[in-house]
Write a protein that holds these residues in place. Structure first.
Motif, PDB file in Angstrom:
ATOM      1  N   SER A   1     -13.284  28.727 -32.009  1.00  0.00           N
ATOM      2  CA  SER A   1     -14.630  28.666 -31.440  1.00  0.00           C
ATOM      3  C   SER A   1     -15.118  30.061 -31.065  1.00  0.00           C
ATOM      4  O   SER A   1     -16.278  30.422 -31.304  1.00  0.00           O
ATOM      5  CB  SER A   1     -14.636  27.745 -30.214  1.00  0.00           C
ATOM      6  N   THR A   2     -14.226  30.858 -30.497  1.00  0.00           N
ATOM      7  CA  THR A   2     -14.580  32.236 -30.137  1.00  0.00           C
ATOM      8  C   THR A   2     -14.927  33.047 -31.378  1.00  0.00           C
ATOM      9  O   THR A   2     -15.905  33.813 -31.394  1.00  0.00           O
ATOM     10  CB  THR A   2     -13.419  32.900 -29.384  1.00  0.00           C
ATOM     11  N   THR A   3     -14.127  32.888 -32.442  1.00  0.00           N
ATOM     12  CA  THR A   3     -14.386  33.608 -33.692  1.00  0.00           C
ATOM     13  C   THR A   3     -15.755  33.259 -34.252  1.00  0.00           C
ATOM     14  O   THR A   3     -16.532  34.143 -34.660  1.00  0.00           O
ATOM     15  CB  THR A   3     -13.302  33.271 -34.739  1.00  0.00           C
ATOM     16  N   LEU A   4     -16.092  31.976 -34.273  1.00  0.00           N
ATOM     17  CA  LEU A   4     -17.375  31.550 -34.829  1.00  0.00           C
ATOM     18  C   LEU A   4     -18.545  32.053 -33.989  1.00  0.00           C
ATOM     19  O   LEU A   4     -19.594  32.428 -34.531  1.00  0.00           O
ATOM     20  CB  LEU A   4     -17.416  30.026 -34.939  1.00  0.00           C
ATOM     21  N   LYS A   5     -18.374  32.091 -32.680  1.00  0.00           N
ATOM     22  CA  LYS A   5     -19.432  32.609 -31.813  1.00  0.00           C
ATOM     23  C   LYS A   5     -19.648  34.099 -32.071  1.00  0.00           C
ATOM     24  O   LYS A   5     -20.784  34.592 -32.069  1.00  0.00           O
ATOM     25  CB  LYS A   5     -19.101  32.353 -30.343  1.00  0.00           C
ATOM     26  N   GLU A   6     -18.555  34.827 -32.284  1.00  0.00           N
ATOM     27  CA  GLU A   6     -18.676  36.257 -32.587  1.00  0.00           C
ATOM     28  C   GLU A   6     -19.436  36.466 -33.893  1.00  0.00           C
ATOM     29  O   GLU A   6     -20.312  37.340 -33.983  1.00  0.00           O
ATOM     30  CB  GLU A   6     -17.284  36.882 -32.688  1.00  0.00           C
ATOM     31  N   LEU A   7     -19.121  35.663 -34.893  1.00  0.00           N
ATOM     32  CA  LEU A   7     -19.821  35.783 -36.166  1.00  0.00           C
ATOM     33  C   LEU A   7     -21.299  35.433 -36.028  1.00  0.00           C
ATOM     34  O   LEU A   7     -22.169  36.103 -36.607  1.00  0.00           O
ATOM     35  CB  LEU A   7     -19.161  34.868 -37.206  1.00  0.00           C
TER      36      LEU A   7
ATOM     37  N   SER B   1      -9.993  36.342 -44.265  1.00  0.00           N
ATOM     38  CA  SER B   1     -10.852  36.164 -45.439  1.00  0.00           C
ATOM     39  C   SER B   1     -11.729  34.918 -45.301  1.00  0.00           C
ATOM     40  O   SER B   1     -12.740  34.784 -46.003  1.00  0.00           O
ATOM     41  CB  SER B   1      -9.996  36.062 -46.711  1.00  0.00           C
ATOM     42  N   ASN B   2     -11.380  34.022 -44.391  1.00  0.00           N
ATOM     43  CA  ASN B   2     -12.193  32.823 -44.153  1.00  0.00           C
ATOM     44  C   ASN B   2     -13.555  33.149 -43.550  1.00  0.00           C
ATOM     45  O   ASN B   2     -14.451  32.292 -43.546  1.00  0.00           O
ATOM     46  CB  ASN B   2     -11.464  31.852 -43.223  1.00  0.00           C
ATOM     47  N   THR B   3     -13.702  34.370 -43.023  1.00  0.00           N
ATOM     48  CA  THR B   3     -14.982  34.717 -42.396  1.00  0.00           C
ATOM     49  C   THR B   3     -16.119  34.764 -43.410  1.00  0.00           C
ATOM     50  O   THR B   3     -17.270  34.526 -43.066  1.00  0.00           O
ATOM     51  CB  THR B   3     -14.888  36.062 -41.660  1.00  0.00           C
ATOM     52  N   ARG B   4     -15.805  35.061 -44.671  1.00  0.00           N
ATOM     53  CA  ARG B   4     -16.863  35.103 -45.683  1.00  0.00           C
ATOM     54  C   ARG B   4     -17.522  33.743 -45.827  1.00  0.00           C
ATOM     55  O   ARG B   4     -18.749  33.623 -45.831  1.00  0.00           O
ATOM     56  CB  ARG B   4     -16.288  35.565 -47.026  1.00  0.00           C
ATOM     57  N   GLN B   5     -16.702  32.701 -45.937  1.00  0.00           N
ATOM     58  CA  GLN B   5     -17.258  31.353 -46.027  1.00  0.00           C
ATOM     59  C   GLN B   5     -18.013  30.986 -44.759  1.00  0.00           C
ATOM     60  O   GLN B   5     -19.090  30.381 -44.811  1.00  0.00           O
ATOM     61  CB  GLN B   5     -16.140  30.345 -46.281  1.00  0.00           C
ATOM     62  N   ALA B   6     -17.440  31.351 -43.608  1.00  0.00           N
ATOM     63  CA  ALA B   6     -18.081  31.004 -42.338  1.00  0.00           C
ATOM     64  C   ALA B   6     -19.456  31.656 -42.217  1.00  0.00           C
ATOM     65  O   ALA B   6     -20.428  31.014 -41.796  1.00  0.00           O
ATOM     66  CB  ALA B   6     -17.182  31.425 -41.175  1.00  0.00           C
ATOM     67  N   VAL B   7     -19.568  32.927 -42.593  1.00  0.00           N
ATOM     68  CA  VAL B   7     -20.855  33.615 -42.525  1.00  0.00           C
ATOM     69  C   VAL B   7     -21.854  32.948 -43.473  1.00  0.00           C
ATOM     70  O   VAL B   7     -23.023  32.762 -43.134  1.00  0.00           O
ATOM     71  CB  VAL B   7     -20.690  35.112 -42.854  1.00  0.00           C
ATOM     72  N   LYS B   8     -21.411  32.589 -44.667  1.00  0.00           N
ATOM     73  CA  LYS B   8     -22.297  31.899 -45.612  1.00  0.00           C
ATOM     74  C   LYS B   8     -22.829  30.598 -45.018  1.00  0.00           C
ATOM     75  O   LYS B   8     -24.017  30.282 -45.132  1.00  0.00           O
ATOM     76  CB  LYS B   8     -21.554  31.605 -46.915  1.00  0.00           C
ATOM     77  N   LEU B   9     -21.937  29.839 -44.369  1.00  0.00           N
ATOM     78  CA  LEU B   9     -22.373  28.574 -43.782  1.00  0.00           C
ATOM     79  C   LEU B   9     -23.333  28.807 -42.616  1.00  0.00           C
ATOM     80  O   LEU B   9     -24.318  28.069 -42.461  1.00  0.00           O
ATOM     81  CB  LEU B   9     -21.163  27.770 -43.308  1.00  0.00           C
ATOM     82  N   LEU B  10     -23.076  29.832 -41.826  1.00  0.00           N
ATOM     83  CA  LEU B  10     -23.976  30.149 -40.713  1.00  0.00           C
ATOM     84  C   LEU B  10     -25.375  30.509 -41.219  1.00  0.00           C
ATOM     85  O   LEU B  10     -26.386  30.116 -40.634  1.00  0.00           O
ATOM     86  CB  LEU B  10     -23.408  31.308 -39.899  1.00  0.00           C
ATOM     87  N   LEU B  11     -25.422  31.267 -42.319  1.00  0.00           N
ATOM     88  CA  LEU B  11     -26.706  31.687 -42.880  1.00  0.00           C
ATOM     89  C   LEU B  11     -27.405  30.553 -43.619  1.00  0.00           C
ATOM     90  O   LEU B  11     -28.629  30.497 -43.669  1.00  0.00           O
ATOM     91  CB  LEU B  11     -26.494  32.864 -43.836  1.00  0.00           C
TER      92      LEU B  11
END
Length: 355
Positions: free
Chosen positions: A144-150, A102-112
């Motif tokens: 790091s791998t997860t964030l690169k995938e996102l 569920s942390n990916t939602r925040q990560a995607v928001k920060l990336l955008l």
């Protein structure tokens, strides 16, 4: 003594480790301000980051996270550099996470959002950002791998993604270190500072690795922080608020009406870090600090009034009254779970208090 593994995954410890690397501190102490020496400084804690409102961004959010919710993020730290134009957003996590989290939602928001921080700063000119996730060193490479995938998924949808890097915390014989599995991906000044594992908190024999925390307790993590560490932090911050109030009373020249401000007490208790706190409940914390002092003096004969939430006035007509006030603050128990900072922030608002 708290084990190293418990500390590394504790977000309060992580926050203070980064603050130690950012504050202007003597090089001769236990802390090493390696990021400060590299030119970085703290702008804010919990400052809001706005998610762009474009239809393409909302569509990407829904596709990548299952929700079109574009409510703002509030990353833990916001850093700037004296010369380098890229601003750094730091988000701390007790552990790494996978794409399915569920942390990916925040990560995607920060990336955008962090690709251009102009909207979050209320500016027109483009402001490039860089997202750094801090976590335990053992999880740094996988995160790091997860964030690169996102980031790749965001880019595949034709949208720019902010660069990301992970900084891990680890403990060895020398102390607590910061390092990155991909240091070359950091902004240039940080890449130089963290080109190799860098100690930020030196080990002091067998003493506890925890430094003198800037912020002993942060809200909203009671479900993820170990109860013992949570209680320790609350007790420490409550004690500091009482100590600061005691110092003001002790310096007062009687007769006088002493004016105290809960927000100022918290600022003094956190070495001015609270001044840069942008959480939505900031005012509530100031009011809670004032209430802690008020309650400590309630059983004494000192006349005390609270105005405007975090403002206190203490009537000190004589040396005897001043001594009574100091005694009341000294005898307060910071470990009392019913009267500490967290307890007072959770109380429902009341029109009148029972004195």
């Amino acid at each position: 003594m708290t084990s190293g593994a418990r500390l590394l995954s504790d977000e309060v410890f992580q926050l203070n480790a980064f603050l130690s690397a950012l504050e202007d501190l003597p090089a001769t102490g236990r802390t090493r301000p390696v990021l400060r020496n590299a030119g970085y400084y703290l702008v804010a804690i919990g400052r809001r980051v706005q998610v762009p409102a474009e239809d393409s961004v909302i569509a990407a959010l829904e596709r990548l996270t299952g929700s079109a919710d574009r409510s703002p993020c509030r990353p833990d730290l916001w850093l700037r550099h004296q010369e380098h134009p890229v601003q750094v957003i730091v988000e701390l996590k007790a552990r790494g996470f996978s794409r399915a989290s569920s942390n990916t939602r925040q990560a995607v928001k920060l990336l955008l959002s962090a690709f251009d921080l102009a909207a979050s700063l209320g500016e027109q000119a483009e402001r490039r950002g860089h997202v750094i996730y801090g976590t335990v060193g053992a999880d740094a490479e996988s995160l790091s791998t997860t964030l690169k995938e996102l980031a790749d998924e965001v880019s595949a949808m034709g949208l720019p993604a902010a660069p990301t890097t992970v900084v891990g915390l680890s403990i060895d014989d020398k102390g607590v270190s910061l390092s990155s599995p991909t240091p070359s991906d950091l902004p240039d000044p940080a890449a130089v500072a963290l080109a190799a594992p860098t100690v930020v908190l030196r080990r002091d024999g067998d003493n506890d690795l925890r430094p003198l925390y800037f912020v002993p307790w942060i809200p909203g993590i009671e479900d993820t922080q170990e109860p013992e560490l949570h209680a320790d932090g609350l007790r420490e911050l409550t004690a500091r608020v009482l100590t600061q109030a005691m110092g003001h009373v002790g310096r007062a020249l009687v007769p006088t009406t002493l004016a105290l401000n809960g927000t100022q007490l918290l600022s003094d208790a956190t070495f001015r870090v609270f001044d840069r706190w942008h959480e939505r409940n900031r005012n509530q914390f100031g009011e809670a600090a004032a209430k802690i002092v008020e309650r400590a003096l309630r059983k004494s004969e000192v006349e005390i009034r609270r105005y405007g939430g975090d403002r206190l006035e203490i009537d000190l007509p004589s040396t005897e009254t001043k001594d009574q006030a100091i005694k009341g603050l000294e005898q307060a128990d910071p470990a009392n779970a019913k009267k500490n900072l967290e307890a007072t922030t959770r109380e429902h608002p009341k029109l009148f208090e029972n004195f």
